[in-house]
Design an enzyme around this catalytic site. Structure first.
Site, PDB file in Angstrom:
ATOM      1  N   ARG A  35     -75.448 -30.160  -8.191  1.00 21.99           N
ATOM      2  CA  ARG A  35     -74.910 -29.560  -6.983  1.00 21.99           C
ATOM      3  C   ARG A  35     -74.253 -30.584  -6.067  1.00 21.99           C
ATOM      4  O   ARG A  35     -74.215 -30.425  -4.840  1.00 21.99           O
ATOM      5  CB  ARG A  35     -75.968 -28.791  -6.200  1.00 21.99           C
ATOM      6  CG  ARG A  35     -76.346 -27.459  -6.856  1.00 21.99           C
ATOM      7  CD  ARG A  35     -77.189 -26.653  -5.921  1.00 21.99           C
ATOM      8  NE  ARG A  35     -77.756 -25.499  -6.593  1.00 21.99           N
ATOM      9  CZ  ARG A  35     -77.346 -24.261  -6.370  1.00 21.99           C
ATOM     10  NH1 ARG A  35     -76.379 -24.022  -5.524  1.00 21.99           N
ATOM     11  NH2 ARG A  35     -77.915 -23.249  -6.992  1.00 21.99           N
ATOM     12  N   ARG A  39     -72.883 -27.725  -0.122  1.00 25.41           N
ATOM     13  CA  ARG A  39     -73.038 -27.558   1.326  1.00 25.41           C
ATOM     14  C   ARG A  39     -73.501 -28.796   2.073  1.00 25.41           C
ATOM     15  O   ARG A  39     -73.344 -28.882   3.281  1.00 25.41           O
ATOM     16  CB  ARG A  39     -74.016 -26.406   1.595  1.00 25.41           C
ATOM     17  CG  ARG A  39     -73.456 -25.036   1.212  1.00 25.41           C
ATOM     18  CD  ARG A  39     -74.551 -24.051   0.981  1.00 25.41           C
ATOM     19  NE  ARG A  39     -75.367 -24.486  -0.162  1.00 25.41           N
ATOM     20  CZ  ARG A  39     -76.486 -23.874  -0.541  1.00 25.41           C
ATOM     21  NH1 ARG A  39     -76.923 -22.819   0.115  1.00 25.41           N
ATOM     22  NH2 ARG A  39     -77.163 -24.304  -1.587  1.00 25.41           N
ATOM     23  N   ARG A  48     -64.951 -24.360   2.780  1.00 23.40           N
ATOM     24  CA  ARG A  48     -65.547 -23.047   2.569  1.00 23.40           C
ATOM     25  C   ARG A  48     -65.276 -22.145   3.756  1.00 23.40           C
ATOM     26  O   ARG A  48     -64.934 -20.969   3.594  1.00 23.40           O
ATOM     27  CB  ARG A  48     -67.052 -23.209   2.374  1.00 23.40           C
ATOM     28  CG  ARG A  48     -67.778 -21.950   1.972  1.00 23.40           C
ATOM     29  CD  ARG A  48     -69.235 -22.258   1.818  1.00 23.40           C
ATOM     30  NE  ARG A  48     -70.037 -21.186   1.309  1.00 23.40           N
ATOM     31  CZ  ARG A  48     -70.296 -20.069   1.973  1.00 23.40           C
ATOM     32  NH1 ARG A  48     -69.745 -19.863   3.143  1.00 23.40           N
ATOM     33  NH2 ARG A  48     -71.074 -19.143   1.467  1.00 23.40           N
ATOM     34  N   ASP A  86     -70.441 -21.543 -10.824  1.00 20.50           N
ATOM     35  CA  ASP A  86     -71.837 -21.124 -10.708  1.00 20.50           C
ATOM     36  C   ASP A  86     -72.299 -20.471 -11.999  1.00 20.50           C
ATOM     37  O   ASP A  86     -71.478 -19.953 -12.763  1.00 20.50           O
ATOM     38  CB  ASP A  86     -72.008 -20.147  -9.534  1.00 20.50           C
ATOM     39  CG  ASP A  86     -73.474 -20.005  -9.182  1.00 20.50           C
ATOM     40  OD1 ASP A  86     -73.988 -20.841  -8.433  1.00 20.50           O
ATOM     41  OD2 ASP A  86     -74.125 -19.096  -9.743  1.00 20.50           O
ATOM     42  N   TYR A 160     -81.554 -13.144 -13.468  1.00 22.82           N
ATOM     43  CA  TYR A 160     -80.694 -12.638 -12.378  1.00 22.82           C
ATOM     44  C   TYR A 160     -80.156 -11.252 -12.719  1.00 22.82           C
ATOM     45  O   TYR A 160     -80.056 -10.377 -11.856  1.00 22.82           O
ATOM     46  CB  TYR A 160     -79.543 -13.618 -12.130  1.00 22.82           C
ATOM     47  CG  TYR A 160     -79.956 -14.873 -11.403  1.00 22.82           C
ATOM     48  CD1 TYR A 160     -80.313 -16.023 -12.103  1.00 22.82           C
ATOM     49  CD2 TYR A 160     -80.028 -14.903 -10.019  1.00 22.82           C
ATOM     50  CE1 TYR A 160     -80.722 -17.167 -11.443  1.00 22.82           C
ATOM     51  CE2 TYR A 160     -80.428 -16.044  -9.342  1.00 22.82           C
ATOM     52  CZ  TYR A 160     -80.777 -17.173 -10.060  1.00 22.82           C
ATOM     53  OH  TYR A 160     -81.177 -18.307  -9.406  1.00 22.82           O
TER      54      TYR A 160
HETATM   55  O1  LIG Z   1     -73.436 -20.832   0.232  1.00 21.65           O
HETATM   56  C1  LIG Z   1     -72.655 -21.441  -0.513  1.00 21.65           C
HETATM   57  O2  LIG Z   1     -71.698 -22.156  -0.186  1.00 21.65           O
HETATM   58  C2  LIG Z   1     -72.951 -21.324  -1.970  1.00 21.65           C
HETATM   59  C3  LIG Z   1     -74.240 -22.074  -2.359  1.00 21.65           C
HETATM   60  C4  LIG Z   1     -73.999 -22.358  -3.819  1.00 21.65           C
HETATM   61  C5  LIG Z   1     -74.296 -21.488  -4.893  1.00 21.65           C
HETATM   62  N1  LIG Z   1     -73.930 -22.091  -6.053  1.00 21.65           N
HETATM   63  C6  LIG Z   1     -73.385 -23.305  -5.756  1.00 21.65           C
HETATM   64  C7  LIG Z   1     -73.398 -23.497  -4.355  1.00 21.65           C
HETATM   65  C8  LIG Z   1     -72.903 -24.710  -3.624  1.00 21.65           C
HETATM   66  C9  LIG Z   1     -74.107 -25.466  -3.084  1.00 21.65           C
HETATM   67  O3  LIG Z   1     -75.116 -25.588  -3.828  1.00 21.65           O
HETATM   68  O4  LIG Z   1     -74.063 -25.863  -1.916  1.00 21.65           O
HETATM   69  C10 LIG Z   1     -72.735 -24.216  -6.728  1.00 21.65           C
HETATM   70  C11 LIG Z   1     -73.514 -24.523  -7.934  1.00 21.65           C
HETATM   71  N2  LIG Z   1     -74.311 -23.639  -8.622  1.00 21.65           N
HETATM   72  C12 LIG Z   1     -74.774 -24.310  -9.719  1.00 21.65           C
HETATM   73  C13 LIG Z   1     -74.220 -25.597  -9.756  1.00 21.65           C
HETATM   74  C14 LIG Z   1     -74.393 -26.597 -10.878  1.00 21.65           C
HETATM   75  C15 LIG Z   1     -75.335 -27.690 -10.454  1.00 21.65           C
HETATM   76  O5  LIG Z   1     -76.486 -27.356 -10.025  1.00 21.65           O
HETATM   77  O6  LIG Z   1     -74.884 -28.842 -10.424  1.00 21.65           O
HETATM   78  C16 LIG Z   1     -73.458 -25.755  -8.612  1.00 21.65           C
HETATM   79  C17 LIG Z   1     -72.767 -27.015  -8.112  1.00 21.65           C
HETATM   80  C18 LIG Z   1     -71.543 -27.341  -8.909  1.00 21.65           C
HETATM   81  C19 LIG Z   1     -70.971 -28.639  -8.374  1.00 21.65           C
HETATM   82  O7  LIG Z   1     -71.691 -29.492  -7.812  1.00 21.65           O
HETATM   83  O8  LIG Z   1     -69.754 -28.834  -8.581  1.00 21.65           O
HETATM   84  C20 LIG Z   1     -75.640 -23.722 -10.761  1.00 21.65           C
HETATM   85  C21 LIG Z   1     -76.693 -22.788 -10.280  1.00 21.65           C
HETATM   86  N3  LIG Z   1     -76.476 -21.606  -9.601  1.00 21.65           N
HETATM   87  C22 LIG Z   1     -77.680 -21.007  -9.431  1.00 21.65           C
HETATM   88  C23 LIG Z   1     -78.686 -21.800 -10.016  1.00 21.65           C
HETATM   89  C24 LIG Z   1     -80.140 -21.459 -10.054  1.00 21.65           C
HETATM   90  C25 LIG Z   1     -80.896 -22.361  -9.076  1.00 21.65           C
HETATM   91  O9  LIG Z   1     -80.324 -22.669  -8.002  1.00 21.65           O
HETATM   92  O10 LIG Z   1     -81.965 -22.771  -9.418  1.00 21.65           O
HETATM   93  C26 LIG Z   1     -78.060 -22.912 -10.546  1.00 21.65           C
HETATM   94  C27 LIG Z   1     -78.679 -24.081 -11.262  1.00 21.65           C
HETATM   95  C28 LIG Z   1     -78.881 -25.172 -10.191  1.00 21.65           C
HETATM   96  C29 LIG Z   1     -79.956 -26.124 -10.578  1.00 21.65           C
HETATM   97  O11 LIG Z   1     -80.820 -25.729 -11.394  1.00 21.65           O
HETATM   98  O12 LIG Z   1     -79.914 -27.251 -10.043  1.00 21.65           O
HETATM   99  C30 LIG Z   1     -77.871 -19.676  -8.757  1.00 21.65           C
HETATM  100  C31 LIG Z   1     -77.474 -19.781  -7.339  1.00 21.65           C
HETATM  101  N4  LIG Z   1     -76.158 -19.849  -6.962  1.00 21.65           N
HETATM  102  C32 LIG Z   1     -76.132 -19.956  -5.593  1.00 21.65           C
HETATM  103  C33 LIG Z   1     -77.453 -19.953  -5.122  1.00 21.65           C
HETATM  104  C34 LIG Z   1     -77.828 -20.005  -3.666  1.00 21.65           C
HETATM  105  C35 LIG Z   1     -78.143 -21.456  -3.373  1.00 21.65           C
HETATM  106  C36 LIG Z   1     -78.904 -21.544  -2.075  1.00 21.65           C
HETATM  107  O13 LIG Z   1     -78.726 -20.641  -1.224  1.00 21.65           O
HETATM  108  O14 LIG Z   1     -79.676 -22.499  -1.956  1.00 21.65           O
HETATM  109  C37 LIG Z   1     -78.303 -19.901  -6.221  1.00 21.65           C
HETATM  110  C38 LIG Z   1     -79.817 -20.027  -6.247  1.00 21.65           C
HETATM  111  C39 LIG Z   1     -80.503 -18.733  -5.930  1.00 21.65           C
HETATM  112  O15 LIG Z   1     -80.466 -18.344  -4.752  1.00 21.65           O
HETATM  113  O16 LIG Z   1     -81.059 -18.154  -6.881  1.00 21.65           O
HETATM  114  C40 LIG Z   1     -74.865 -20.115  -4.798  1.00 21.65           C
END
Ligand SMILES: O=C(O)CCc1c2[nH]c(c1CC(=O)O)Cc1[nH]c(c(CC(=O)O)c1CCC(=O)O)Cc1[nH]c(c(CC(=O)O)c1CCC(=O)O)Cc1[nH]c(c(CCC(=O)O)c1CC(=O)O)C2
Length: 353
Positions: A35, A39, A48, A86, A160
């Protein structure tokens, strides 16, 4: 003369992280953060706010490419870019509606508790903009950096699809899988099929390696872990290896604990991502010495900073010294992480602290 595994072909630039994924030890240790584009970065929050919602960013390949590159522009020490996307884009392409509720996280409808897989209308085109992002990043990425594509593993994505959102213990999905293994197996099979295509197209567009995120693998009994984590991952790895024998596949079964060695052996992943609950010294003893490992800093220690952070980083670097290791966190970086602490961590990993 053919280059050694991990070495670049004549005239090519070496990618330290890719060399480690091919079994080499590299010093200083290559590093990236799950990630890393997100944010905690003011420049992400700014873009964003300008673009509207999270999905607007993911589906604007210029914006998504810029976001993917933001952490590398800010931290020269990073050795990899991970595609800004994502794991939930896959259920969106399978046919569920996907929204991200501010302050709550993702929501998928109709859930697989309320509806059936065959009632969903597939939208394969919902994956195409992601391939454009990969190509645009590849064209701009420093050749010494590794470009990582990714997808969620079938079990995690299925949690999910079934529950419609992230959940602590995934109890609804575990109940569903016990109660109707046929229907659940069809959901897993559909995710597998779309994921193989999704990762293949990311590789075709320029990804040097791919990661499978099984973020909710820790909630399963041994039998369900074998059936819904190991078996689908093995089939995805086998299919990718047949098509792209030189492209490393990193498996990240978060929470797998004592099942890690069996997961690595039975799935055939190239490298193993470790979450923060794994003792690095235990992993160094239990896992094959030539298996590349990735991790596994507690994201909360990166918020704490100071001595706690320094000691945590040292413990990981010491435990994995002398073997193929990529430094990373044990889970995605948390949004309230101070940038200064990231800089300290990177300096320490690179031996500049
Ligand atoms: O509000 C926003 O701007 C979107 C938040 C955001 C999401 N995906 C994101 C981002 C950017 C970031 O992490 O800041 C962007 C995101 N999602 C993901 C990745 C890949 C990575 O982790 O590097 C990334 C980052 C990609 C990158 O760095 O270029 C993959 C992802 N989505 C998701 C998951 C499941 C999890 O988080 O465990 C996972 C695996 C993450 C991990 O295991 O480290 C599902 C998901 N997508 C998302 C969320 C909300 C995250 C939160 O509220 O804390 C969630 C988690 C949930 O609520 O179940 C949305």
């Amino acid at each position: 003369m053919a280059p050694k595994p991990g070495e670049p072909a004549l005239g090519q630039v070496s990618k330290p992280m890719l060399a480690v994924l091919r079994g080499e030890r590299r010093d200083p240790t290559p590093v990236w953060m799950m990630r890393q584009a997100g944010r905690y970065l003011p420049e992400y929050r700014e873009l964003r706010a300008e673009k509207g919602g999270f999905l607007d960013l993911v589906y604007d390949s210029d914006a998504a490419a810029n976001i993917t590159l933001q952490p590398l522009q800010r931290f020269a020490a990073l050795d990899a870019a991970i595609l800004f996307s994502d794991i939930l884009i896959v259920p969106f392409a399978i046919g569920q509606n996907l929204t991200f509720v501010a302050g709550e996280g993702p929501r998928l409808t109709p859930t697989m508790l309320a509806s059936k897989l065959q009632d969903l209308t597939p939208h394969a085109g919902r994956l195409d903009p992601i391939y454009e992002t990969v190509a645009k990043v590849k064209a701009r990425l420093d050749p010494s950096k590794t470009l990582i594509g990714f997808a969620g593993s079938p079990w995690t994505v299925a949690t999910y699809m079934v529950a419609g959102q992230g959940s602590r213990e995934q109890a609804e999905t575990r109940r569903f899988a016990y109660a109707d293994p046929g229907a659940f197996s069809a959901i897993i099979g559909r995710i597998e099929e779309v994921t193989i295509e999704y990762l293949s197209r990311q590789i075709d567009a320029g990804a040097d390696a791919v990661q499978l995120f099984d973020s909710w693998a820790g909630s399963l009994s041994p039998a369900q872990f074998e059936q819904w984590v190991v078996a689908p991952t093995s089939r995805i790895v086998a299919s990718l290896r047949e098509r792209y024998p030189d492209v490393p596949v990193i498996g990240f079964p978060k929470g797998a604990g004592g099942k890690l060695a069996a997961y690595a052996r039975e799935t055939g992943v190239t490298a193993l991502g470790l979450d923060e609950t794994v003792d690095p010294h235990w992993a160094a003893n239990e896992l094959p010495a030539d298996l590349p490992v990735q991790g596994n800093l507690d994201p909360l220690s990166l918020i704490a900073g100071g001595e706690a952070l320094k000691n945590a980083v040292s413990r990981i670097l010491d435990a994995f010294a002398g073997r193929p290791h990529i430094f990373n966190l044990g889970h995605g970086i948390l949004q309230d992480t101070p940038i200064a602490n990231v800089q300290s961590m990177l300096a320490q990993v690179k031996g500049e602290a």
